[in-house]
Design a protein around this motif. Structure first.
Motif, PDB file in Angstrom:
ATOM      1  N   ILE A 179       0.979  -1.319   0.135  1.00 53.21           N
ATOM      2  CA  ILE A 179       0.022   0.012   0.002  1.00 53.21           C
ATOM      3  C   ILE A 179       0.928   1.213  -0.180  1.00 53.21           C
ATOM      4  CG2 ILE A 179      -1.732   1.412   1.245  1.00 53.21           C
ATOM      5  CD1 ILE A 179      -2.906  -1.467   2.206  1.00 53.21           C
ATOM      6  N   PHE A 180       1.903   1.122   0.895  1.00 58.79           N
ATOM      7  CA  PHE A 180       2.777   2.374   0.902  1.00 58.79           C
ATOM      8  C   PHE A 180       3.616   2.433  -0.716  1.00 58.79           C
ATOM      9  CE2 PHE A 180       3.898   4.349   5.073  1.00 58.79           C
ATOM     10  CZ  PHE A 180       3.119   3.728   5.560  1.00 58.79           C
ATOM     11  N   GLY A 181       3.931   1.611  -1.207  1.00 60.40           N
ATOM     12  CA  GLY A 181       4.468   1.409  -2.494  1.00 60.40           C
ATOM     13  C   GLY A 181       3.520   2.036  -3.557  1.00 60.40           C
ATOM     14  N   PHE A 182       2.344   1.707  -3.506  1.00 64.27           N
ATOM     15  CA  PHE A 182       1.358   2.729  -4.356  1.00 64.27           C
ATOM     16  C   PHE A 182       1.210   4.044  -4.332  1.00 64.27           C
ATOM     17  CE2 PHE A 182      -1.657  -1.471  -4.389  1.00 64.27           C
ATOM     18  CZ  PHE A 182      -0.737  -1.950  -5.203  1.00 64.27           C
ATOM     19  N   LEU A 183       1.488   4.593  -2.975  1.00 59.78           N
ATOM     20  CA  LEU A 183       1.466   5.953  -2.753  1.00 59.78           C
ATOM     21  C   LEU A 183       2.774   6.522  -3.310  1.00 59.78           C
ATOM     22  CD1 LEU A 183      -0.126   6.817   0.712  1.00 59.78           C
ATOM     23  CD2 LEU A 183      -0.786   7.388  -1.630  1.00 59.78           C
ATOM     24  N   LYS A 184       3.753   5.810  -3.204  1.00 58.25           N
ATOM     25  CA  LYS A 184       5.189   6.209  -3.778  1.00 58.25           C
ATOM     26  C   LYS A 184       5.363   6.103  -5.359  1.00 58.25           C
ATOM     27  CE  LYS A 184       8.015   4.476   0.031  1.00 58.25           C
ATOM     28  NZ  LYS A 184       8.846   3.499   0.322  1.00 58.25           N
ATOM     29  N   GLU A 211      -8.078  20.941  -0.562  1.00 59.23           N
ATOM     30  CA  GLU A 211      -9.348  20.524  -0.906  1.00 59.23           C
ATOM     31  C   GLU A 211     -10.225  19.073   0.069  1.00 59.23           C
ATOM     32  OE1 GLU A 211     -10.188  20.017  -4.946  1.00 59.23           O
ATOM     33  OE2 GLU A 211      -9.049  21.809  -5.155  1.00 59.23           O
ATOM     34  N   ARG A 212      -8.947  18.597   0.377  1.00 60.80           N
ATOM     35  CA  ARG A 212      -9.395  17.410   1.379  1.00 60.80           C
ATOM     36  C   ARG A 212      -8.712  17.074   2.492  1.00 60.80           C
ATOM     37  NH1 ARG A 212     -12.569  13.093  -0.832  1.00 60.80           N
ATOM     38  NH2 ARG A 212     -12.609  12.599   1.477  1.00 60.80           N
ATOM     39  N   GLY A 213      -8.641  18.161   3.299  1.00 59.58           N
ATOM     40  CA  GLY A 213      -7.888  18.055   4.652  1.00 59.58           C
ATOM     41  C   GLY A 213      -8.293  16.790   5.436  1.00 59.58           C
ATOM     42  N   ASP A 214      -9.481  16.294   5.507  1.00 62.47           N
ATOM     43  CA  ASP A 214      -9.763  15.107   6.084  1.00 62.47           C
ATOM     44  C   ASP A 214      -8.854  14.112   5.581  1.00 62.47           C
ATOM     45  OD1 ASP A 214     -11.224  15.424   3.683  1.00 62.47           O
ATOM     46  OD2 ASP A 214     -12.323  13.432   4.246  1.00 62.47           O
ATOM     47  N   LEU A 215      -8.572  13.897   4.354  1.00 61.43           N
ATOM     48  CA  LEU A 215      -7.680  12.921   3.779  1.00 61.43           C
ATOM     49  C   LEU A 215      -6.410  13.090   4.064  1.00 61.43           C
ATOM     50  CD1 LEU A 215      -8.829  10.471   2.223  1.00 61.43           C
ATOM     51  CD2 LEU A 215      -8.516  11.704   0.074  1.00 61.43           C
ATOM     52  N   LEU A 216      -5.965  14.366   4.197  1.00 60.01           N
ATOM     53  CA  LEU A 216      -4.603  14.666   4.499  1.00 60.01           C
ATOM     54  C   LEU A 216      -4.308  14.038   5.912  1.00 60.01           C
ATOM     55  CD1 LEU A 216      -1.910  15.678   3.279  1.00 60.01           C
ATOM     56  CD2 LEU A 216      -2.661  17.722   4.394  1.00 60.01           C
ATOM     57  N   GLU A 217      -5.315  14.233   6.746  1.00 64.03           N
ATOM     58  CA  GLU A 217      -5.085  14.002   8.239  1.00 64.03           C
ATOM     59  C   GLU A 217      -5.062  12.712   8.218  1.00 64.03           C
ATOM     60  OE1 GLU A 217      -8.088  14.600  11.790  1.00 64.03           O
ATOM     61  OE2 GLU A 217      -8.040  16.614  10.725  1.00 64.03           O
ATOM     62  N   ALA A 218      -5.886  11.728   7.410  1.00 65.73           N
ATOM     63  CA  ALA A 218      -5.706  10.562   7.736  1.00 65.73           C
ATOM     64  C   ALA A 218      -4.589   9.885   7.347  1.00 65.73           C
ATOM     65  CB  ALA A 218      -6.892   9.655   6.634  1.00 65.73           C
ATOM     66  N   LEU A 219      -3.881  10.464   6.209  1.00 62.20           N
ATOM     67  CA  LEU A 219      -2.612   9.998   5.818  1.00 62.20           C
ATOM     68  C   LEU A 219      -1.364  10.279   7.048  1.00 62.20           C
ATOM     69  CD1 LEU A 219      -2.335  11.413   1.955  1.00 62.20           C
ATOM     70  CD2 LEU A 219      -2.523   8.968   2.867  1.00 62.20           C
ATOM     71  N   GLU A 220      -1.852  11.595   7.553  1.00 63.43           N
ATOM     72  CA  GLU A 220      -0.728  11.612   8.675  1.00 63.43           C
ATOM     73  C   GLU A 220      -0.993  10.742   9.987  1.00 63.43           C
ATOM     74  OE1 GLU A 220      -1.418  15.680   9.412  1.00 63.43           O
ATOM     75  OE2 GLU A 220      -0.146  16.524   7.803  1.00 63.43           O
ATOM     76  N   ILE A 268       1.589   9.100   4.986  1.00 65.34           N
ATOM     77  CA  ILE A 268       2.259  10.129   4.465  1.00 65.34           C
ATOM     78  C   ILE A 268       3.939  10.453   4.337  1.00 65.34           C
ATOM     79  CG2 ILE A 268       2.794  11.745   6.630  1.00 65.34           C
ATOM     80  CD1 ILE A 268       1.160  14.052   4.926  1.00 65.34           C
ATOM     81  N   GLU A 269       4.419   9.428   5.080  1.00 63.88           N
ATOM     82  CA  GLU A 269       5.663   8.852   4.962  1.00 63.88           C
ATOM     83  C   GLU A 269       6.226   8.424   3.474  1.00 63.88           C
ATOM     84  OE1 GLU A 269       8.162   9.873   7.340  1.00 63.88           O
ATOM     85  OE2 GLU A 269       6.488  10.394   8.478  1.00 63.88           O
ATOM     86  N   ALA A 270       5.173   7.884   2.814  1.00 58.63           N
ATOM     87  CA  ALA A 270       5.633   7.430   1.585  1.00 58.63           C
ATOM     88  C   ALA A 270       5.692   8.654   0.475  1.00 58.63           C
ATOM     89  CB  ALA A 270       4.289   6.645   0.972  1.00 58.63           C
ATOM     90  N   HIS A 271       5.200   9.827   0.996  1.00 58.51           N
ATOM     91  CA  HIS A 271       5.429  10.916   0.229  1.00 58.51           C
ATOM     92  C   HIS A 271       6.713  11.787   0.462  1.00 58.51           C
ATOM     93  CE1 HIS A 271       2.115  11.982  -2.456  1.00 58.51           C
ATOM     94  NE2 HIS A 271       1.520  11.286  -1.514  1.00 58.51           N
ATOM     95  N   HIS A 272       7.535  11.328   1.329  1.00 58.03           N
ATOM     96  CA  HIS A 272       8.894  12.039   1.535  1.00 58.03           C
ATOM     97  C   HIS A 272       9.942  11.142   1.169  1.00 58.03           C
ATOM     98  CE1 HIS A 272       6.213  14.736   3.964  1.00 58.03           C
ATOM     99  NE2 HIS A 272       6.245  13.999   5.126  1.00 58.03           N
ATOM    100  N   CYS A 273       9.642   9.775   0.560  1.00 62.65           N
ATOM    101  CA  CYS A 273      10.969   9.326   0.223  1.00 62.65           C
ATOM    102  C   CYS A 273      10.568   8.592  -1.148  1.00 62.65           C
ATOM    103  CB  CYS A 273      11.267   7.968   0.946  1.00 62.65           C
ATOM    104  SG  CYS A 273       9.777   7.218   1.508  1.00 62.65           S
TER     105      CYS A 273
END
Ligand code: ZN
Length: 121
Positions: free
Chosen positions: A47-52, A102-111, A116-121
């Motif tokens: 799942i992390f891989g998909f976000l990367k 637009e989707r603060g709720d979703l960002l919060e869920a990622l955090e 969200i770590e998947a976005h930092h690498c």
């Protein structure tokens, strides 16, 4: 020279691996884990891989739908979050900015889930 375990992510001494473990890149400790826990780690990595990826494809979403039906509550939750992300913003570029707007709720869920770590690498 150690050997990488793909489950716990550690590089461990060669004696921490059995012959079979070397081939599958799973250390002795991880090989002893119950199968469910072992699967969950792999699914989470998937799942992390998909976000990367730069883009979450329809095929990825179908896979996520399967994972969302997992008996493991955390995996099901992660999968559902990423399905939602893929609907809103399948491309990684500017995704976080767009979600923040637009989707603060979703960002919060990622955090909250650590996805969200998947976005930092
Ligand atoms: Zn391990």
């Amino acid at each position: 020279m150690g050997h990488y375990c793909r489950l716990c992510g550690r590089t461990r001494a060669n004696e921490k691996f059995t012959g079979k473990g070397h081939q599958t890149h799973v250390c002795r400790d991880c090989a002893k884990m119950p199968k469910e826990a072992c699967n969950a780690i792999e699914w989470e990595a998937e799942i992390f891989g998909f976000l990367k990826q730069s883009h979450i494809s329809d095929k990825n979403v179908r896979r996520l739908q399967t994972l969302s039906g997992s008996g493991d509550a955390r995996i099901a939750e992660l999968a559902l979050i990423v399905i939602e992300v893929a609907k809103v913003k399948p491309y990684k570029r500017r995704r976080l900015k767009m979600l923040a707007r637009e989707r603060g709720d979703l960002l919060e869920a990622l955090e909250k889930t650590g996805l969200i770590e998947a976005h930092h690498c």
